[in-house]
Design a protein around this motif. Structure first.
Motif, mmCIF file in Angstrom:
data_model
loop_
_atom_site.group_PDB
_atom_site.id
_atom_site.type_symbol
_atom_site.label_atom_id
_atom_site.label_comp_id
_atom_site.label_asym_id
_atom_site.label_seq_id
_atom_site.Cartn_x
_atom_site.Cartn_y
_atom_site.Cartn_z
ATOM 1 N N ALA A 1 0.834 -1.208 0.000
ATOM 2 C CA ALA A 1 0.000 0.000 0.000
ATOM 3 C C ALA A 1 0.868 1.257 0.000
ATOM 4 C CB ALA A 1 -0.921 0.004 1.212
ATOM 5 N N ARG A 2 0.446 2.243 -0.738
ATOM 6 C CA ARG A 2 1.155 3.517 -0.811
ATOM 7 C C ARG A 2 0.401 4.560 0.022
ATOM 8 N NH1 ARG A 2 6.005 4.295 -3.257
ATOM 9 N NH2 ARG A 2 5.269 6.228 -4.225
ATOM 10 N N ASP A 3 1.078 5.668 0.305
ATOM 11 C CA ASP A 3 0.385 6.781 0.944
ATOM 12 C C ASP A 3 -0.606 7.431 -0.024
ATOM 13 O OD1 ASP A 3 1.675 6.554 3.398
ATOM 14 O OD2 ASP A 3 3.371 7.772 2.738
ATOM 15 N N PHE A 4 -0.415 7.213 -1.322
ATOM 16 C CA PHE A 4 -1.276 7.764 -2.348
ATOM 17 C C PHE A 4 -2.687 7.211 -2.200
ATOM 18 C CE2 PHE A 4 -2.280 7.575 -7.160
ATOM 19 C CZ PHE A 4 -3.008 8.754 -7.081
ATOM 20 N N ARG A 5 -3.612 8.091 -1.845
ATOM 21 C CA ARG A 5 -5.007 7.695 -1.667
ATOM 22 C C ARG A 5 -5.889 8.926 -1.781
ATOM 23 N NH1 ARG A 5 -4.964 4.355 3.015
ATOM 24 N NH2 ARG A 5 -2.837 3.937 2.361
ATOM 25 N N LEU A 6 -7.156 8.703 -2.057
ATOM 26 C CA LEU A 6 -8.149 9.775 -2.115
ATOM 27 C C LEU A 6 -9.129 9.560 -0.973
ATOM 28 C CD1 LEU A 6 -9.119 12.253 -3.770
ATOM 29 C CD2 LEU A 6 -10.601 10.679 -5.044
ATOM 30 N N MET A 7 -9.328 10.602 -0.163
ATOM 31 C CA MET A 7 -10.137 10.480 1.049
ATOM 32 C C MET A 7 -11.202 11.561 1.111
ATOM 33 S SD MET A 7 -6.985 9.852 3.735
ATOM 34 C CE MET A 7 -5.994 11.171 2.991
ATOM 35 N N THR A 8 -12.269 11.261 1.793
ATOM 36 C CA THR A 8 -13.311 12.252 2.028
ATOM 37 C C THR A 8 -12.892 13.177 3.167
ATOM 38 O OG1 THR A 8 -14.459 10.833 3.616
ATOM 39 C CG2 THR A 8 -15.108 10.644 1.295
ATOM 40 N N ARG A 9 -13.544 14.325 3.250
ATOM 41 C CA ARG A 9 -13.245 15.276 4.326
ATOM 42 C C ARG A 9 -13.521 14.661 5.695
ATOM 43 N NH1 ARG A 9 -10.093 18.655 6.114
ATOM 44 N NH2 ARG A 9 -9.953 19.365 3.948
ATOM 45 N N GLN A 10 -14.562 13.848 5.802
ATOM 46 C CA GLN A 10 -14.884 13.222 7.084
ATOM 47 C C GLN A 10 -13.740 12.343 7.569
ATOM 48 O OE1 GLN A 10 -18.143 10.434 7.007
ATOM 49 N NE2 GLN A 10 -18.441 10.508 9.228
ATOM 50 N N MET A 11 -13.152 11.566 6.669
ATOM 51 C CA MET A 11 -12.048 10.696 7.059
ATOM 52 C C MET A 11 -10.820 11.515 7.438
ATOM 53 S SD MET A 11 -10.341 7.520 5.007
ATOM 54 C CE MET A 11 -8.858 6.702 5.640
ATOM 55 N N VAL A 12 -10.516 12.552 6.687
ATOM 56 C CA VAL A 12 -9.353 13.392 6.987
ATOM 57 C C VAL A 12 -9.522 14.080 8.331
ATOM 58 C CG1 VAL A 12 -8.096 15.472 6.287
ATOM 59 C CG2 VAL A 12 -8.664 13.721 4.596
ATOM 60 N N ASP A 13 -10.719 14.581 8.614
ATOM 61 C CA ASP A 13 -10.960 15.208 9.922
ATOM 62 C C ASP A 13 -10.744 14.212 11.057
ATOM 63 O OD1 ASP A 13 -11.525 17.629 8.768
ATOM 64 O OD2 ASP A 13 -13.703 17.366 8.801
ATOM 65 N N SER A 14 -11.087 12.956 10.818
ATOM 66 C CA SER A 14 -10.866 11.927 11.837
ATOM 67 C C SER A 14 -9.372 11.681 12.037
ATOM 68 C CB SER A 14 -11.559 10.625 11.428
ATOM 69 O OG SER A 14 -12.964 10.812 11.339
ATOM 70 N N ILE A 15 -8.615 11.672 10.952
ATOM 71 C CA ILE A 15 -7.163 11.475 11.045
ATOM 72 C C ILE A 15 -6.514 12.630 11.789
ATOM 73 C CG2 ILE A 15 -5.019 11.333 9.696
ATOM 74 C CD1 ILE A 15 -6.703 9.886 7.537
ATOM 75 N N LEU A 16 -7.008 13.852 11.557
ATOM 76 C CA LEU A 16 -6.431 15.026 12.219
ATOM 77 C C LEU A 16 -6.666 15.018 13.725
ATOM 78 C CD1 LEU A 16 -7.265 17.835 9.631
ATOM 79 C CD2 LEU A 16 -5.043 16.791 10.104
ATOM 80 N N LYS A 17 -7.643 14.247 14.177
ATOM 81 C CA LYS A 17 -7.854 14.125 15.621
ATOM 82 C C LYS A 17 -6.748 13.303 16.282
ATOM 83 C CE LYS A 17 -12.899 14.502 15.355
ATOM 84 N NZ LYS A 17 -14.193 13.804 15.574
ATOM 85 N N LEU A 18 -6.028 12.526 15.477
ATOM 86 C CA LEU A 18 -4.914 11.721 15.984
ATOM 87 C C LEU A 18 -3.644 12.563 15.878
ATOM 88 C CD1 LEU A 18 -5.792 8.395 14.125
ATOM 89 C CD2 LEU A 18 -6.631 9.197 16.338
ATOM 90 N N SER A 19 -3.435 13.415 16.853
ATOM 91 C CA SER A 19 -2.346 14.392 16.788
ATOM 92 C C SER A 19 -1.085 13.923 17.499
ATOM 93 C CB SER A 19 -2.817 15.722 17.394
ATOM 94 O OG SER A 19 -3.250 15.534 18.732
#
Length: 315
Positions: free
Chosen positions: A155-173
């Protein structure tokens, strides 16, 4: 729909013009608004000058964030997610090993199949040194056995994500980051597209075998406590063996009388037990070190400069 393209950059002055040209060809064929967020991760070449040139030509589309020093790709990726404003967000490398031509298919899967994330994985590792491929495959086998977070081989870091998923990732600081694991840990409906491995369009990779090895250790420590359990079981096994040996020595002394033990065997046993103890302490030290870095609450990155347009949006 607005698409944010996040591109971590470290010494990519040669590859950036090719990347921007090829990606623009693909993006312009899609019915989306776009923004590029290039994160200069302390490059020592003319990467920043190239980014400023691209920004001057299209200030409303091309944005850049310049770190005060090299903080690593994980920090650059996180910064790109922080400053993205799109409804959909993609992460790409500047060397064109992440083929932009996959973006329309990824976009259609999210829009029509209700996926939250469309990732990419290499179908093979052709063009990569055999020793690196071997250890990479072994890493994925190991991490998927000892961790509850599944990680897809290739798996690569290259991916397309929705805003909801990205906001969830940003909570993991967290300070110690392993994005492949974080992308998987947050969950959401995900699928993968396979593609043939591609060579860099220009420049040289900054990932050596040693840096990849250290990165894999980060992944194991961040997503599994198995090394601690292994260390504990090694102590239990050593304890049981020592009890058995003590019983054996006592019984032998009662039956055959006291004999002088060999000095060499005694030293070997001491070295064995000492080595096991040091290994356990070393494993524990890795986890304590990660805790130490987390509790200091240092920022993941520091910014030296940001383009005026993106800065204005933030202000």
């Amino acid at each position: 729909m607005k698409l944010s393209i996040i591109v971590p950059c470290y010494n990519e002055e040669l590859a950036l013009p090719f990347f921007f040209e090829e990606t623009e060809k693909v993006i312009q064929s899609m019915d989306v608004e776009r923004e590029y967020i290039f994160v200069n991760d302390g490059s020592t070449d003319k990467t920043l000058e190239v980014l400023k040139s691209l920004n001057s030509a299209q200030p409303n589309i091309v944005h850049y964030v310049d770190f005060s020093r090299n903080f690593g790709k994980e920090a650059a990726l996180y910064a790109g997610l922080v400053y993205s404003s799109g409804d959909l967000i993609t992460v790409m490398d500047a060397d064109l090993q992440d083929p932009p031509e996959l973006l329309p298919e990824m976009y259609n899967l999210i829009m029509n199949e209700s996926f939250d994330c469309v990732g990419t994985r290499r179908a093979d590792r052709s063009g990569e040194p055999a020793i690196r491929s071997f250890f990479a495959n072994q890493f994925y086998k190991l991490i998927n056995k000892i961790s509850q977070t599944e990680m897809v081989n290739g798996a690569r870091d290259f991916r397309l994500m929705t805003r909801q998923m990205v906001d969830s990732i940003l909570k993991l600081s967290e300070y110690n980051r392993f994005s492949k694991g974080l992308f998987s840990w947050v969950g959401f409906k995900t699928t993968y597209l396979s593609y043939e491995n591609k060579e860099r369009v220009a420049g040289e990779t900054s990932w050596s075998f040693w840096s990849l090895f250290k990165y894999s250790i980060e992944g194991i420590i961040n997503f599994s406590n198995a090394p601690l359990l292994i260390s504990a079981w090694m102590g239990v096994v050593s304890f049981v063996i020592s009890i058995i040996m003590m019983i054996f020595i006592i019984v032998r002394t009662i039956i055959f009388g006291n004999e002088t033990s060999g000095w060499t065997s005694m030293v070997a046993i001491i070295l064995l037990i000492g080595g096991i103890q040091l290994l356990g302490i070393g494993i524990l030290g890795q986890y304590v070190g990660k805790i130490y870095l987390e509790v200091k609450k240092r920022p993941i990155y520091l910014i030296r400069e940001i383009d005026k347009e993106k800065g204005h949006e933030l202000w």
